[in-house]
Design a protein around this motif. Sequence first.
Motif, PDB file in Angstrom:
ATOM      1  N   GLU A 181       0.827  -1.205   0.000  1.00  0.00           N
ATOM      2  CA  GLU A 181       0.000   0.000   0.000  1.00  0.00           C
ATOM      3  C   GLU A 181       0.866   1.262   0.000  1.00  0.00           C
ATOM      4  O   GLU A 181       0.546   2.250  -0.666  1.00  0.00           O
ATOM      5  N   VAL A 182       1.967   1.220   0.752  1.00  0.00           N
ATOM      6  CA  VAL A 182       2.873   2.371   0.780  1.00  0.00           C
ATOM      7  C   VAL A 182       3.451   2.610  -0.616  1.00  0.00           C
ATOM      8  O   VAL A 182       3.502   3.749  -1.100  1.00  0.00           O
ATOM      9  N   VAL A 183       3.901   1.541  -1.282  1.00  0.00           N
ATOM     10  CA  VAL A 183       4.478   1.680  -2.629  1.00  0.00           C
ATOM     11  C   VAL A 183       3.425   2.223  -3.602  1.00  0.00           C
ATOM     12  O   VAL A 183       3.721   3.093  -4.427  1.00  0.00           O
ATOM     13  N   ARG A 184       2.191   1.721  -3.502  1.00  0.00           N
ATOM     14  CA  ARG A 184       1.113   2.205  -4.395  1.00  0.00           C
ATOM     15  C   ARG A 184       0.884   3.700  -4.192  1.00  0.00           C
ATOM     16  O   ARG A 184       0.706   4.440  -5.158  1.00  0.00           O
ATOM     17  N   ARG A 185       0.879   4.132  -2.941  1.00  0.00           N
ATOM     18  CA  ARG A 185       0.626   5.549  -2.665  1.00  0.00           C
ATOM     19  C   ARG A 185       1.786   6.425  -3.141  1.00  0.00           C
ATOM     20  O   ARG A 185       1.566   7.539  -3.620  1.00  0.00           O
ATOM     21  N   VAL A 186       3.018   5.921  -2.982  1.00  0.00           N
ATOM     22  CA  VAL A 186       4.173   6.680  -3.467  1.00  0.00           C
ATOM     23  C   VAL A 186       4.102   6.821  -4.979  1.00  0.00           C
ATOM     24  O   VAL A 186       4.355   7.901  -5.533  1.00  0.00           O
ATOM     25  N   GLU A 187       3.732   5.743  -5.660  1.00  0.00           N
ATOM     26  CA  GLU A 187       3.633   5.788  -7.118  1.00  0.00           C
ATOM     27  C   GLU A 187       2.495   6.701  -7.562  1.00  0.00           C
ATOM     28  O   GLU A 187       2.618   7.430  -8.556  1.00  0.00           O
ATOM     29  N   ALA A 188       1.393   6.685  -6.833  1.00  0.00           N
ATOM     30  CA  ALA A 188       0.239   7.506  -7.208  1.00  0.00           C
ATOM     31  C   ALA A 188       0.437   8.983  -6.913  1.00  0.00           C
ATOM     32  O   ALA A 188      -0.158   9.842  -7.573  1.00  0.00           O
TER      33      ALA A 188
ATOM     34  N   ARG B 148      15.081  -6.609   1.301  1.00  0.00           N
ATOM     35  CA  ARG B 148      14.544  -7.601   0.367  1.00  0.00           C
ATOM     36  C   ARG B 148      13.015  -7.636   0.364  1.00  0.00           C
ATOM     37  O   ARG B 148      12.386  -7.747  -0.679  1.00  0.00           O
ATOM     38  N   ARG B 149      12.408  -7.560   1.547  1.00  0.00           N
ATOM     39  CA  ARG B 149      10.944  -7.630   1.620  1.00  0.00           C
ATOM     40  C   ARG B 149      10.308  -6.429   0.933  1.00  0.00           C
ATOM     41  O   ARG B 149       9.274  -6.545   0.276  1.00  0.00           O
ATOM     42  N   TRP B 150      10.925  -5.252   1.074  1.00  0.00           N
ATOM     43  CA  TRP B 150      10.403  -4.067   0.392  1.00  0.00           C
ATOM     44  C   TRP B 150      10.597  -4.184  -1.121  1.00  0.00           C
ATOM     45  O   TRP B 150       9.758  -3.731  -1.900  1.00  0.00           O
ATOM     46  N   ARG B 151      11.704  -4.781  -1.516  1.00  0.00           N
ATOM     47  CA  ARG B 151      11.929  -4.973  -2.944  1.00  0.00           C
ATOM     48  C   ARG B 151      10.855  -5.888  -3.537  1.00  0.00           C
ATOM     49  O   ARG B 151      10.312  -5.636  -4.607  1.00  0.00           O
ATOM     50  N   ASP B 152      10.547  -6.985  -2.821  1.00  0.00           N
ATOM     51  CA  ASP B 152       9.511  -7.902  -3.293  1.00  0.00           C
ATOM     52  C   ASP B 152       8.161  -7.196  -3.391  1.00  0.00           C
ATOM     53  O   ASP B 152       7.387  -7.430  -4.328  1.00  0.00           O
ATOM     54  N   ALA B 153       7.882  -6.321  -2.422  1.00  0.00           N
ATOM     55  CA  ALA B 153       6.618  -5.584  -2.450  1.00  0.00           C
ATOM     56  C   ALA B 153       6.573  -4.628  -3.633  1.00  0.00           C
ATOM     57  O   ALA B 153       5.550  -4.504  -4.317  1.00  0.00           O
ATOM     58  N   ALA B 154       7.696  -3.953  -3.906  1.00  0.00           N
ATOM     59  CA  ALA B 154       7.740  -3.012  -5.027  1.00  0.00           C
ATOM     60  C   ALA B 154       7.601  -3.735  -6.359  1.00  0.00           C
ATOM     61  O   ALA B 154       6.910  -3.267  -7.266  1.00  0.00           O
ATOM     62  N   VAL B 155       8.251  -4.892  -6.483  1.00  0.00           N
ATOM     63  CA  VAL B 155       8.161  -5.678  -7.720  1.00  0.00           C
ATOM     64  C   VAL B 155       6.725  -6.136  -7.964  1.00  0.00           C
ATOM     65  O   VAL B 155       6.266  -6.207  -9.105  1.00  0.00           O
ATOM     66  N   ALA B 156       6.005  -6.450  -6.879  1.00  0.00           N
ATOM     67  CA  ALA B 156       4.614  -6.909  -7.023  1.00  0.00           C
ATOM     68  C   ALA B 156       3.684  -5.777  -7.448  1.00  0.00           C
ATOM     69  O   ALA B 156       2.661  -6.012  -8.095  1.00  0.00           O
ATOM     70  N   VAL B 157       4.044  -4.530  -7.097  1.00  0.00           N
ATOM     71  CA  VAL B 157       3.179  -3.383  -7.403  1.00  0.00           C
ATOM     72  C   VAL B 157       3.526  -2.760  -8.747  1.00  0.00           C
ATOM     73  O   VAL B 157       2.645  -2.467  -9.560  1.00  0.00           O
ATOM     74  N   VAL B 158       4.820  -2.539  -8.985  1.00  0.00           N
ATOM     75  CA  VAL B 158       5.262  -1.864 -10.209  1.00  0.00           C
ATOM     76  C   VAL B 158       5.183  -2.826 -11.383  1.00  0.00           C
ATOM     77  O   VAL B 158       5.717  -3.926 -11.340  1.00  0.00           O
ATOM     78  N   ARG B 159       4.524  -2.403 -12.435  1.00  0.00           N
ATOM     79  CA  ARG B 159       4.347  -3.254 -13.600  1.00  0.00           C
ATOM     80  C   ARG B 159       5.457  -3.023 -14.609  1.00  0.00           C
ATOM     81  O   ARG B 159       6.034  -1.931 -14.682  1.00  0.00           O
ATOM     82  N   PRO B 160       5.784  -4.034 -15.419  1.00  0.00           N
ATOM     83  CA  PRO B 160       6.853  -3.908 -16.416  1.00  0.00           C
ATOM     84  C   PRO B 160       6.475  -2.928 -17.519  1.00  0.00           C
ATOM     85  O   PRO B 160       5.300  -2.571 -17.678  1.00  0.00           O
ATOM     86  N   PRO B 161       7.453  -2.484 -18.323  1.00  0.00           N
ATOM     87  CA  PRO B 161       7.181  -1.495 -19.374  1.00  0.00           C
ATOM     88  C   PRO B 161       6.095  -1.907 -20.362  1.00  0.00           C
ATOM     89  O   PRO B 161       5.350  -1.061 -20.835  1.00  0.00           O
TER      90      PRO B 161
END
Length: 359
Positions: free
Chosen positions: A47-54, A74-87
């Motif tokens: 949720e934090v990553v989604r809000r930062v991106e938005a 590592r856990r934050w990286r996994d969360a970011a990878v799950a939220v951020v979509r590829p190009p």
Amino acid sequence: MPRETPPPPPEGGEVHEVVEGEDGQAEAEAEDQEERWARLLPELMSEVVRRVEASGGERWPARKDVVSCACVCRRWRDAAVAVVRPPAESGKITFPSSLKQPGPREFPMQCFIKRNKKNSTFYLYLGLTNATVDKGKFLMAARRFRRGPHTEYIVSLDADDLSQGSNAYMGKLRSDFWGTNFKIYDSKPPYDGAKASSSRSSRRFGSRRISPQVSAGNYEVGQVSYKYNLLKSRGPRRMYCALECPSTQETWENCLKTKFRKPTGNTVLRNKAPRWHEHLQCWCLNFHGRVTVASVKNFQLVAAADPNDPASSKDEETVLLQFGKVDDNIFTMDYRQPLSAFQAFAISLSSFGTKLACE
């Protein structure tokens, strides 16, 4: 019996002891702080990553905040990878691995290249606005080297470290003696079981920044060839490309893991033929305002029609990569699926230099 007084500490010893204690305390506090962030619930991290991106993180330079989230642990990286979509899905370049993922299908990724003739270096930037050239977000750089009868372009994430031994090394482009046939090498295998090049000039060690989970080496992922042009300097060069393009079906999480990848087969591209302009009395291509200076280096690549697939002829009008001059040392480079930024950059680099056998 009186107690003996211990000898005084050596000069500077007491201060050294205090400093060591302060360093240890600072490290402990930093580790404790990191553990606190790592203990957050995965749902809360996402949720934090989604809000930062938005909140403005959809475009660079604000997008660096999204990357910062992935750098916590590592856990934050996994969360970011799950939220951020590829190009291919988002149309955005976020992580270094995005540079080797296919671009979007519906619209091109608009980039530009700056050339430094003095040191034979080329810099690739992502365009940040709709302008032909702006401040840009640096993506990667390449430098041209002469190695005997061959010319090589070493591609790196670090503009100050352009060598095959660098941790930022991404791959290279290598030409033949005539400068008309090129091979594209990737620093990591394109699929499980791919064999690294055995040539002496292709051997190298550890590329850790793009993907620490794969073996190092130089893996051939494409070829670019230039053919004799009947129009000579009055028209664009005749180009043919055969590429091992990244799959658009693999997940973002698996894009860094070679064992999940399978060969996709070669994608064949050719240059789009120019049309005769009656008013200008010359051969022209429509770059839709992205190219403003006439040059034999300018080109547009489309998918070559498959004789066994009549439907493939419909894709011949869709430009997958276009490259052209806008100033003495500035060129635009727009690419889309199935090409990645790395492949598009390598193909564009092949256009620099004289092709004596073709012109």
